[in-house]
Write a protein that holds these residues in place. Sequence first.
Motif, PDB file in Angstrom:
ATOM      1  N   ALA A 132      -0.883   9.222  33.153  1.00 30.24           N
ATOM      2  CA  ALA A 132       0.196   8.411  32.171  1.00 30.24           C
ATOM      3  C   ALA A 132       0.794   9.481  31.413  1.00 30.24           C
ATOM      4  N   ILE A 133       0.098  10.569  31.121  1.00 30.27           N
ATOM      5  CA  ILE A 133       0.512  11.907  30.404  1.00 30.27           C
ATOM      6  C   ILE A 133       1.703  12.524  31.302  1.00 30.27           C
ATOM      7  N   PHE A 134       1.647  12.468  32.465  1.00 30.91           N
ATOM      8  CA  PHE A 134       2.546  13.229  33.458  1.00 30.91           C
ATOM      9  C   PHE A 134       3.697  12.377  33.137  1.00 30.91           C
ATOM     10  N   ALA A 135       3.773  10.881  33.188  1.00 32.47           N
ATOM     11  CA  ALA A 135       4.990   9.916  33.310  1.00 32.47           C
ATOM     12  C   ALA A 135       5.466  10.481  31.812  1.00 32.47           C
ATOM     13  N   ALA A 136       4.690  10.702  30.851  1.00 26.73           N
ATOM     14  CA  ALA A 136       5.279  11.010  29.597  1.00 26.73           C
ATOM     15  C   ALA A 136       6.345  12.178  29.314  1.00 26.73           C
ATOM     16  N   VAL A 137       5.603  13.202  30.283  1.00 26.37           N
ATOM     17  CA  VAL A 137       6.236  14.594  30.315  1.00 26.37           C
ATOM     18  C   VAL A 137       7.521  14.436  30.960  1.00 26.37           C
ATOM     19  N   VAL A 138       7.516  13.462  32.130  1.00 26.89           N
ATOM     20  CA  VAL A 138       8.779  13.249  32.921  1.00 26.89           C
ATOM     21  C   VAL A 138      10.082  12.708  32.040  1.00 26.89           C
ATOM     22  N   GLU A 139       9.379  11.588  31.175  1.00 28.91           N
ATOM     23  CA  GLU A 139      10.494  10.865  30.324  1.00 28.91           C
ATOM     24  C   GLU A 139      11.040  11.754  29.391  1.00 28.91           C
ATOM     25  N   HIS A 140      10.344  12.596  28.601  1.00 27.60           N
ATOM     26  CA  HIS A 140      10.744  13.165  27.379  1.00 27.60           C
ATOM     27  C   HIS A 140      11.174  14.862  27.856  1.00 27.60           C
ATOM     28  N   ARG A 141      11.026  15.194  29.076  1.00 27.85           N
ATOM     29  CA  ARG A 141      11.347  16.272  29.611  1.00 27.85           C
ATOM     30  C   ARG A 141      11.033  17.606  29.000  1.00 27.85           C
ATOM     31  N   SER A 142       9.638  17.584  28.491  1.00 28.00           N
ATOM     32  CA  SER A 142       8.989  18.628  27.844  1.00 28.00           C
ATOM     33  C   SER A 142       7.597  18.310  27.603  1.00 28.00           C
ATOM     34  N   PHE A 143       6.712  19.176  27.401  1.00 26.32           N
ATOM     35  CA  PHE A 143       5.419  18.868  26.658  1.00 26.32           C
ATOM     36  C   PHE A 143       5.137  18.536  25.547  1.00 26.32           C
ATOM     37  N   SER A 144       6.104  19.419  24.660  1.00 25.81           N
ATOM     38  CA  SER A 144       6.227  18.999  23.192  1.00 25.81           C
ATOM     39  C   SER A 144       6.595  17.761  22.853  1.00 25.81           C
ATOM     40  N   GLY A 145       7.827  17.280  23.436  1.00 29.52           N
ATOM     41  CA  GLY A 145       8.323  15.977  23.518  1.00 29.52           C
ATOM     42  C   GLY A 145       7.502  14.719  23.760  1.00 29.52           C
ATOM     43  N   ALA A 146       6.622  15.047  24.884  1.00 32.14           N
ATOM     44  CA  ALA A 146       5.709  14.016  25.218  1.00 32.14           C
ATOM     45  C   ALA A 146       4.602  14.012  24.547  1.00 32.14           C
ATOM     46  N   ALA A 147       4.105  15.111  23.890  1.00 34.15           N
ATOM     47  CA  ALA A 147       2.890  15.160  22.736  1.00 34.15           C
ATOM     48  C   ALA A 147       3.366  14.419  21.555  1.00 34.15           C
ATOM     49  N   ASP A 148       4.618  14.582  21.118  1.00 32.04           N
ATOM     50  CA  ASP A 148       4.913  14.035  19.846  1.00 32.04           C
ATOM     51  C   ASP A 148       4.957  12.575  20.048  1.00 32.04           C
TER      52      ASP A 148
END
Length: 307
Positions: free
Chosen positions: A10-26
């Motif tokens: 799920a976190i991997f999908a979020a990183v792909v969607e937001h194109r960055s680790f920090s964007g996914a984290a937020d």
Amino acid sequence: MRLPDLEAWAIFAAVVEHRSFSGAADAIGLSKATVSKAITRLEERIGQSLFARTSRRLALTEAGKPLAEHAKRILAEAQAAEEAARDAASAPTGRVRLATPMSFGISNVAPLLARFLAAHPGIEIDLHCSDARVDIVAEGFDVALRIGDLPDSSLRARRLCSIAAHLVAAPTYLMAHGTPTHPSELTRHRILGYSNVLGPWRFQHADGGDVAIRPQGPLTANSGEALLPTLIAGLGIARLPGFIVGPHIASGEVVEILPEWAPEPIGLHILTPPSTLRPARVEALIAFLSATLHDPCAVRDQPDRAT
């Protein structure tokens, strides 16, 4: 049996969607370190790198690209399962992203949405009208309406109805080039093509018999409305759905030709992502569109030749 690391997927999908680790984290409310550790953990489990990392750019590796689609599906199905459990005990809520063709969306879908929203005050609609064929999975749409032939895909598709097609030309074109008396003669005429409807043009005679032709012409567009100025100017013949060309037939700007040869109706389809798990808000919109768009689009006096 070793269970999959669903959180990491799920976190991997979020990183792909937001194109960055920090964007996914937020977006998901975790620390950047937690996100990074989850990706590292997943890469160690599968034995492959998911991202090519530089100081300026984060890009999927060749191994990561197909796995990103799996991750999106895992996340979407988990979210749908949770939402379905919540929705079972309450009225549907949340946003539904709906994609429609431009002209049809404006003329036939948008007027219906007020009734739907009044009946479902907890639901929000994000309506996207475009004649481009959107990738509903990659672009995050819940539902799409599509007119014309459907290419093979993993999407779930259902034909809602048939939309009458009309073969038309401006009177000035017919005066200059003559009026065809048989569909085969169209190959000698200037044809304005509606590219959302692929393949040959098929006609059925009132007394039986089918004809298929592949006409050619000076203009092809993925928007029927984009063909209208050239059509009305008398520069070609077009086959267009009634919701686009109907007012121009009524005004006399164009006239129907070959009235004894019925053009094959154009299919209106509803598409959804591959998963069978859908939130109640999406199911509610699908049921509403299926009920309200079936009869208005039906071709009354022509056979439905769905494929």
